[in-house]
Write an enzyme that holds these catalytic residues in place. Sequence first.
Site, PDB file in Angstrom:
ATOM      1  N   VAL A  73      -3.486   3.262  -0.344  1.00  0.00           N
ATOM      2  CA  VAL A  73      -3.492   2.676   1.151  1.00  0.00           C
ATOM      3  C   VAL A  73      -5.181   2.670   1.401  1.00  0.00           C
ATOM      4  CG1 VAL A  73      -3.401   5.000   2.307  1.00  0.00           C
ATOM      5  CG2 VAL A  73      -2.628   3.102   3.660  1.00  0.00           C
ATOM      6  N   ALA A 107       0.850  -1.200   0.015  1.00  0.00           N
ATOM      7  CA  ALA A 107      -0.023  -0.078   0.118  1.00  0.00           C
ATOM      8  C   ALA A 107       0.929   1.275  -0.139  1.00  0.00           C
ATOM      9  CB  ALA A 107      -0.863   0.004   1.334  1.00  0.00           C
ATOM     10  N   CYS A 108       0.409   2.274  -0.719  1.00  0.00           N
ATOM     11  CA  CYS A 108       1.181   3.613  -0.656  1.00  0.00           C
ATOM     12  C   CYS A 108       0.408   4.675  -0.590  1.00  0.00           C
ATOM     13  CB  CYS A 108       1.867   3.536  -2.243  1.00  0.00           C
ATOM     14  SG  CYS A 108       0.736   3.747  -3.570  1.00  0.00           S
ATOM     15  N   ASP A 109       0.757   5.926  -0.766  1.00  0.00           N
ATOM     16  CA  ASP A 109       0.105   7.120  -0.731  1.00  0.00           C
ATOM     17  C   ASP A 109       0.606   7.875  -1.762  1.00  0.00           C
ATOM     18  OD1 ASP A 109      -1.739   8.913   0.012  1.00  0.00           O
ATOM     19  OD2 ASP A 109      -0.091   9.830   1.623  1.00  0.00           O
ATOM     20  N   SER A 139       7.139   2.300  -3.573  1.00  0.00           N
ATOM     21  CA  SER A 139       6.454   1.193  -3.401  1.00  0.00           C
ATOM     22  C   SER A 139       6.105   0.185  -4.537  1.00  0.00           C
ATOM     23  CB  SER A 139       5.113   1.717  -2.736  1.00  0.00           C
ATOM     24  OG  SER A 139       4.477   2.542  -3.679  1.00  0.00           O
TER      25      SER A 139
END
Length: 102
Positions: free
Chosen positions: A46, A15-17, A23
């Site tokens: 995320v 999960a990333c942002d 990521s």
Amino acid sequence: MPSIDSKDIRKIIVACDAGMGSSVMLASQLRKQLKSQGIEVAHTPVNSIPSDADVVVCHAGLADRARKTAPDTVLIPFQIFIGDPAVTALVTTIKNGGIVNA
């Protein structure tokens, strides 16, 4: 605290942002490392962690948000994108067998 037997892991979400690409590189690295285990490794925001995720891997700064999105899923927070001990321990446990704890 959620846990899962490594033999029951079918899907790992990275999960990333920010969408900076780090990521995505981690997801690719995990895919290669776990190819022989038949585990799907996917990359998602995320706030969009799918309900069928067995394990979520995310930067420690996103851990609270990931826990809210997937509260019953094993969460592995890390500090550095490549070579983090938490991610290395996850891969080792999956390859050698054992329980993965949140």
